[in-house]
Scaffold this motif. Structure first.
Motif, PDB file in Angstrom:
ATOM      1  N   HIS A 115      39.232  35.851  45.581  1.00  0.00           N
ATOM      2  CA  HIS A 115      39.997  36.918  44.923  1.00  0.00           C
ATOM      3  C   HIS A 115      41.385  36.365  44.633  1.00  0.00           C
ATOM      4  CE1 HIS A 115      36.801  39.749  46.018  1.00  0.00           C
ATOM      5  NE2 HIS A 115      36.817  39.192  47.226  1.00  0.00           N
ATOM      6  N   TRP A 116      41.572  35.854  43.429  1.00  0.00           N
ATOM      7  CA  TRP A 116      42.758  35.073  43.095  1.00  0.00           C
ATOM      8  C   TRP A 116      44.055  35.861  43.255  1.00  0.00           C
ATOM      9  CZ3 TRP A 116      40.470  32.802  37.925  1.00  0.00           C
ATOM     10  CH2 TRP A 116      39.445  31.911  38.252  1.00  0.00           C
ATOM     11  N   LEU A 117      44.055  37.132  42.921  1.00  0.00           N
ATOM     12  CA  LEU A 117      45.263  37.952  43.015  1.00  0.00           C
ATOM     13  C   LEU A 117      45.153  39.027  44.083  1.00  0.00           C
ATOM     14  CD1 LEU A 117      46.112  38.418  39.215  1.00  0.00           C
ATOM     15  CD2 LEU A 117      47.100  36.785  40.834  1.00  0.00           C
ATOM     16  N   GLY A 118      44.187  38.915  44.953  1.00  0.00           N
ATOM     17  CA  GLY A 118      43.997  39.907  45.994  1.00  0.00           C
ATOM     18  C   GLY A 118      43.066  41.028  45.549  1.00  0.00           C
ATOM     19  N   ASP A 145      38.326  43.725  43.094  1.00  0.00           N
ATOM     20  CA  ASP A 145      39.075  42.518  42.754  1.00  0.00           C
ATOM     21  C   ASP A 145      40.174  42.852  41.750  1.00  0.00           C
ATOM     22  OD1 ASP A 145      39.055  39.418  42.896  1.00  0.00           O
ATOM     23  OD2 ASP A 145      39.192  39.885  40.759  1.00  0.00           O
ATOM     24  N   ALA A 147      44.930  37.803  48.750  1.00  0.00           N
ATOM     25  CA  ALA A 147      44.612  36.733  47.797  1.00  0.00           C
ATOM     26  C   ALA A 147      43.883  35.600  48.515  1.00  0.00           C
ATOM     27  CB  ALA A 147      45.893  36.212  47.156  1.00  0.00           C
ATOM     28  N   GLN A 167      52.094  44.240  44.926  1.00  0.00           N
ATOM     29  CA  GLN A 167      51.473  43.507  43.822  1.00  0.00           C
ATOM     30  C   GLN A 167      50.547  44.395  42.998  1.00  0.00           C
ATOM     31  OE1 GLN A 167      50.449  43.238  46.944  1.00  0.00           O
ATOM     32  NE2 GLN A 167      48.289  43.770  46.767  1.00  0.00           N
TER      33      GLN A 167
END
Length: 346
Positions: free
Chosen positions: A92-95, A103, A88, A284
């Motif tokens: 790339h906000w969530l990895g 993404d 993250a 995640q």
């Protein structure tokens, strides 16, 4: 509307119509009285907003769902994302996805569009076909009723996964896969709503106001449109509200089994199918689509149950124990005079 009782066929809940369906004002008042339904509606609204604004959110993040980023994964460890929380970062906000580096936020947003869109399209197809067949069976003569009823039984008995595999074998590869999945679900799973509409139509057409319309010279189509469809609105909306989350699960299950949406198009079920081997190295990647799917199904199910309760025509006639209609708590009955009377007293 006169009281009429409808007993559904096997596998369909009984529906009792004892009063006109709730109007818009009554419906919203009953729905607002249910806190769980309101919370579910808020969550479902946020998920729908997330799906509708997905292109804008992806553009705001500056990534897309199909571009590979091999530099963001560790090939020596089998493709695990580099960095904490699955890689993250501000870009790339969530990895990123393991192995591919795509993404993850963009794929979740696109998956929301696909999963919810397929479920909505399938529900609309089921309602359109089921209402049409149910009305035709309920309004037709004995032979027409038997024909459509047997057809509905055959459709209910069809296995969805087998039909999906059969249609995928004959449909060209360039046909849009989300549209194909929606068509498969909608055209295979309309039998139950057809049974509900047929039984409700048979109950309604025997009522006085429908007989009066028939004696006035109205044709069958006008009677169905003006008299029967308003009476069918409540059960159809109730079942549709409960059917939508079921279709979300069916789409995810088909994609998970590999007969639904396939990469590079993202859906929550397809992401779960690809994440089953990464629950330890990149949890995640599994938890995020599974959490969104669980939240969506739970919120839509609770909302559907709230809609069912708000549309229930019997809700207006229910009384609390110890109360009277239109009054407060019932006054206690006067106690009987058990004291002995004097001789000669009046």
């Amino acid at each position: 509307m006169s009281e009429a009782q409808l007993t559904s066929p096997v596998g369909v809940d009984a529906v009792v119509v004892s009063a006109p369906a709730a109007g818009a004002g009554t419906f919203w008042r009953r729905l607002r009285a249910q806190r769980a339904a309101l919370c579910a509606a808020a969550v479902a609204g946020l998920l729908v907003l997330f799906a509708l604004t997905a292109p804008l959110l992806i553009l705001l993040e500056g990534a897309d769902s199909t571009t590979y980023h091999p530099e963001l994964v560790d090939s020596a460890r089998g493709g695990v994302p580099i960095g904490s929380f699955g890689g993250a970062s501000g870009s790339h906000w969530l990895g990123v996805e393991p192995q591919t580096g795509r993404d993850l936020f963009a794929r979740l947003a696109e998956g929301a569009q696909v999963s919810l869109g397929v479920a909505l399209g399938a529900t609309l197809i089921q309602v359109a076909v089921g209402v049409s067949v149910g009305l035709a069976a309920g309004l037709g003569n004995r032979w027409v009723d038997q024909l459509f009823d047997r057809l509905t039984d055959v459709v209910i008995a069809l296995p969805l996964v087998v039909m999906a595999l059969a249609m995928l074998a004959v449909v060209p590869e360039d046909f849009p896969r989300p549209l194909l999945v929606a068509l498969i679900i909608g055209l295979v799973a309309w039998g139950t709503i057809a049974k509900i509409v047929r039984a409700q139509t048979i109950a309604l057409k025997s009522l006085d106001y429908v007989a009066a319309a028939r004696l006035s010279g109205w044709n069958t189509w006008r009677i169905a449109r003006r008299e029967l469809l308003p009476g069918l609105a409540a059960p159809v909306l109730t079942y549709s509200a409960l059917l939508f989350p079921v279709n979300v699960v069916i789409e995810s299950a088909l994609s998970f089994l590999g007969v639904g949406v396939k990469a590079p198009t993202a859906s929550w079920g397809q992401m779960l199918a690809a994440a089953d081997v990464w629950y330890q190295a990149a949890p995640q990647y599994l938890l995020l689509p599974a959490g969104l799917l669980f939240t969506a199904v739970l919120a839509l199910t609770v909302l559907g149950d709230g809609v069912r309760t708000a549309l229930d025509p019997r809700a207006a006639g229910r009384l609390r124990v110890g109360t009277r209609a239109g009054q407060g708590p019932a006054a206690p009955a006067p106690a009987a005079d058990t004291a002995p009377r004097k001789e000669g007293a009046v």
